[in-house]
Design a protein around this motif. Structure first.
Motif, PDB file in Angstrom:
ATOM      1  N   HIS A  84       0.836  -1.201   0.000  1.00  0.00           N
ATOM      2  CA  HIS A  84       0.000   0.000   0.000  1.00  0.00           C
ATOM      3  C   HIS A  84       0.875   1.257   0.000  1.00  0.00           C
ATOM      4  N   LEU A  87       2.480   1.753  -3.446  1.00  0.00           N
ATOM      5  CA  LEU A  87       1.490   2.199  -4.426  1.00  0.00           C
ATOM      6  C   LEU A  87       1.127   3.669  -4.217  1.00  0.00           C
ATOM      7  N   MET A  88       0.904   4.061  -2.967  1.00  0.00           N
ATOM      8  CA  MET A  88       0.531   5.454  -2.677  1.00  0.00           C
ATOM      9  C   MET A  88       1.676   6.411  -3.004  1.00  0.00           C
ATOM     10  N   CYS A  89       2.924   5.996  -2.772  1.00  0.00           N
ATOM     11  CA  CYS A  89       4.079   6.828  -3.147  1.00  0.00           C
ATOM     12  C   CYS A  89       4.199   6.921  -4.665  1.00  0.00           C
ATOM     13  N   ALA A  90       4.033   5.802  -5.353  1.00  0.00           N
ATOM     14  CA  ALA A  90       4.161   5.790  -6.814  1.00  0.00           C
ATOM     15  C   ALA A  90       3.117   6.680  -7.481  1.00  0.00           C
ATOM     16  N   LYS A  91       1.951   6.773  -6.872  1.00  0.00           N
ATOM     17  CA  LYS A  91       0.866   7.598  -7.427  1.00  0.00           C
ATOM     18  C   LYS A  91       0.910   9.037  -6.906  1.00  0.00           C
ATOM     19  N   ASP A  92       1.937   9.389  -6.136  1.00  0.00           N
ATOM     20  CA  ASP A  92       2.068  10.723  -5.527  1.00  0.00           C
ATOM     21  C   ASP A  92       0.871  11.085  -4.659  1.00  0.00           C
ATOM     22  N   VAL A  93       0.306  10.090  -3.979  1.00  0.00           N
ATOM     23  CA  VAL A  93      -0.786  10.348  -3.037  1.00  0.00           C
ATOM     24  C   VAL A  93      -0.208  10.785  -1.696  1.00  0.00           C
ATOM     25  N   THR A 124      -6.795  12.060   2.289  1.00  0.00           N
ATOM     26  CA  THR A 124      -6.513  11.716   0.897  1.00  0.00           C
ATOM     27  C   THR A 124      -7.416  12.431  -0.106  1.00  0.00           C
TER      28      THR A 124
END
Length: 168
Positions: A84, A87-93, A124
């Protein structure tokens, strides 16, 4: 840390699981965080409420992400903490220094600051396209406690909450 029972946890972890997590993160996890995850791998806390104050509404934890062995309290699939996070880092969330370890009913995160060990709430749903990614990161987070231990000790059961009793 005060005693707070968790239910719906995934299978227990071993130190090697946390060591592997640290290797991926390239950060040491605070000892209280490690101790908590060795006892409870994910799950839902019995005391799940973070009291509000004059500026903020109370916050509720819906669950903690497991580090290994997918399983949520309802028996459905749950995201693994590291997957998780990545994924959140990769999507710049989220910024890469915040590790989401738990979530609220609306999908917002409770995060561990990997540099100083503090606990943060991360909304978020407040992304503003007029701001830079860095500005959005700052705007979305709120520091809740100086450490994971203080964060965990502040959790209350819904029946205990009185808005006039905000702990200092």
């Amino acid at each position: 840390m005060k005693n707070n029972e968790f239910y719906g946890c995934s299978q227990p972890l071993e130190d090697v699981d946390l060591d592997a997590c640290e290797a991926v993160l390239r950060h040491k996890l605070p000892s209280e965080f490690r101790q908590h995850y060795l006892k409870y791998n994910g799950g839902v806390p019995e005391d799940s409420l973070i009291p509000g104050n004059d500026e903020w509404e109370p916050l509720e934890i819906a669950g903690f992400y497991p580090i290994r062995h997918r399983r949520s309290a309802a028996g459905s699939q749950s995201s693994l903490l590291i997957e998780h996070y990545q994924l959140m880092c990769a999507k710049d969330v989220i910024p890469d220094h915040l590790l989401p370890f738990a979530y609220d009913p609306g999908g917002n995160f409770f995060c561990l600051h990997l540099c100083d060990g503090s606990a943060h709430f991360y909304a978020t749903d407040g992304f503003d396209p007029a701001r830079s990614v860095a500005e959005n990161f700052v705007k979305a987070q709120r520091r809740l406690a100086g450490s994971f231990k203080i964060f965990m000790d502040s959790l209350m059961h819904n029946s205990e909450y009185d808005s006039d009793e905000w702990p200092e």
